[in-house]
Design an enzyme around this catalytic site. Structure first.
Site, PDB file in Angstrom:
ATOM      1  N   GLY A  13       1.055  24.886  -3.763  1.00  0.00           N
ATOM      2  CA  GLY A  13       1.360  23.810  -2.805  1.00  0.00           C
ATOM      3  C   GLY A  13       0.150  22.956  -2.494  1.00  0.00           C
ATOM      4  N   ASN A  90      -0.481  29.184  -0.602  1.00  0.00           N
ATOM      5  CA  ASN A  90      -0.416  28.161   0.447  1.00  0.00           C
ATOM      6  C   ASN A  90       0.941  27.459   0.514  1.00  0.00           C
ATOM      7  OD1 ASN A  90      -1.629  25.905   2.246  1.00  0.00           O
ATOM      8  ND2 ASN A  90      -0.869  24.793   0.453  1.00  0.00           N
ATOM      9  N   SER A 147       0.831  31.543   9.616  1.00  0.00           N
ATOM     10  CA  SER A 147       0.909  30.670  10.783  1.00  0.00           C
ATOM     11  C   SER A 147       0.910  31.511  12.056  1.00  0.00           C
ATOM     12  CB  SER A 147       2.227  29.887  10.687  1.00  0.00           C
ATOM     13  OG  SER A 147       2.548  29.295  11.928  1.00  0.00           O
ATOM     14  N   TYR A 161      11.535  30.543   9.761  1.00  0.00           N
ATOM     15  CA  TYR A 161      10.150  30.248   9.350  1.00  0.00           C
ATOM     16  C   TYR A 161       9.226  31.360   9.848  1.00  0.00           C
ATOM     17  CZ  TYR A 161       5.626  27.770   9.274  1.00  0.00           C
ATOM     18  OH  TYR A 161       4.304  27.414   9.070  1.00  0.00           O
ATOM     19  N   ALA A 163       9.989  34.381  10.490  1.00  0.00           N
ATOM     20  CA  ALA A 163      10.283  35.599   9.719  1.00  0.00           C
ATOM     21  C   ALA A 163       9.588  35.540   8.361  1.00  0.00           C
ATOM     22  CB  ALA A 163      11.795  35.748   9.539  1.00  0.00           C
ATOM     23  N   LYS A 165       6.897  33.737   7.536  1.00  0.00           N
ATOM     24  CA  LYS A 165       5.442  33.781   7.715  1.00  0.00           C
ATOM     25  C   LYS A 165       4.982  35.179   8.135  1.00  0.00           C
ATOM     26  CE  LYS A 165       4.002  29.776   6.515  1.00  0.00           C
ATOM     27  NZ  LYS A 165       3.492  29.732   5.125  1.00  0.00           N
TER      28      LYS A 165
END
Ligand SMILES: NC(=O)c1ccc[n+]([C@@H]2O[C@H](COP(=O)([O-])OP(=O)(O)OC[C@H]3O[C@@H](n4cnc5c(N)ncnc54)[C@H](O)[C@@H]3O)[C@@H](O)[C@H]2O)c1
Length: 249
Positions: A13, A90, A147, A161, A163, A165
């Site tokens: 990414g 990433n 994050s 999200y 979950a 991360k």
């Protein structure tokens, strides 16, 4: 110190924002960088940028959510630059990609798969594709970009999200412990609030951060350089929060 000459890094990414900062900083310290992105043109822009600055880079466009594409992509990277020594997981969504917060009680299950596939399966796929080579060569670095939503789960309205991360954090820690005797380390960086394209939003976010500013791609790139270095060989199975001192993100 922190000389990465002779190392090959794969940054997923890395076609925009945080990933560009990571790829640039690793290249500036001497690593040859394979620039992955699902959008090939974006990856190519980062490659051009690194080469213009005197670094070595090659595009590696593939979709991290497909294990077959990842395996083929890693084979291409190995042919172009050599075996991958440093993997930075990433690729993800959220952050600058923009999330529309939605309470879990109202969510359609069809919307869960995307965040989990890219933020968790992407990490599993890329790690699996490079880990055996690293262990056999006796040196390697896996760095997963997570994050504050994954460490604290304090963000409301982004539960899939969070979950994904959070899964990336616990996976990376377990991987670190499994490979610890081999010379391979695995760590996670949990980002706080990063700058947004809209300066007004960035200024508003900055007010909630103790150091008074949002994060930059270079802040994260610098941390990756350290974790990727020989000097960080005793740092493993850690989650490092880089967030300007925020207690919650
Ligand atoms: N920006 C933030 O505020 C913030 C905060 C915390 C964590 N993060 C995390 O940091 C990382 C980078 O964030 P960003 O803001 O630069 O994100 P971004 O959305 O700006 O960029 C992500 C890049 O990944 C690529 N990508 C998306 N899906 C992919 C896939 N399946 N395969 C390959 N490439 C893919 C995109 O094309 C894009 O170029 C992400 O993992 C994100 O979750 C960001």
């Amino acid at each position: 110190m922190f000389d990465l000459t002779g190392r090959v890094a794969l940054v997923t990414g890395a076609g925009q924002n945080v990933g560009v900062g990571i790829a640039r900083m690793l290249a500036a310290q001497g690593a040859a960088v394979a620039v992955n992105d699902i959008v090939p043109e974006r990856a190519q822009e980062t490659v051009a940028d690194i080469v213009a600055a005197g670094g070595r880079a090659a595009g590696a466009p593939f979709d991290v959510t497909s294990y077959d594409e990842v395996v083929a992509g890693v084979a291409d990277v190995t042919e172009a630059l050599g075996p991958v020594d440093i993997l930075v997981n990433n690729a993800g969504n959220g952050g600058a990609a923009g999330m529309r917060p939605e309470p879990f009680r109202e969510m359609d299950p069809a919307g869960w798969e995307g965040p989990i596939r890219v933020n968790l399966y992407g990490v599993l796929h890329c790690s699996r594709a490079v880990i055996n080579g690293m262990c056999e060569r006796g040196w390697g670095r896996v760095i997963t970009i997570s994050s504050g939503a994954g460490t604290g789960g304090v963000n409301i309205g982004v539960s899939p999200y969070s979950a994904g991360k959070g899964g990336g954090i616990s996976f990376t820690r377990t991987l670190a412990l499994e490979v610890a005797p081999t010379g391979v380390t695995a760590n996670t960086i949990a980002l706080g609030l990063m700058g947004m394209p809209d300066p007004k939003i960035t200024a508003r976010l900055a007010r909630a951060i103790p150091v008074g500013r949002t994060g930059t791609p270079a802040d994260i790139g610098a941390a990756c350089v350290w974790l990727a270095s020989d000097e960080a060989s005793w740092v493993t199975a850690q989650t490092i929060e880089i967030n300007g001192g925020s207690i919650t993100t």
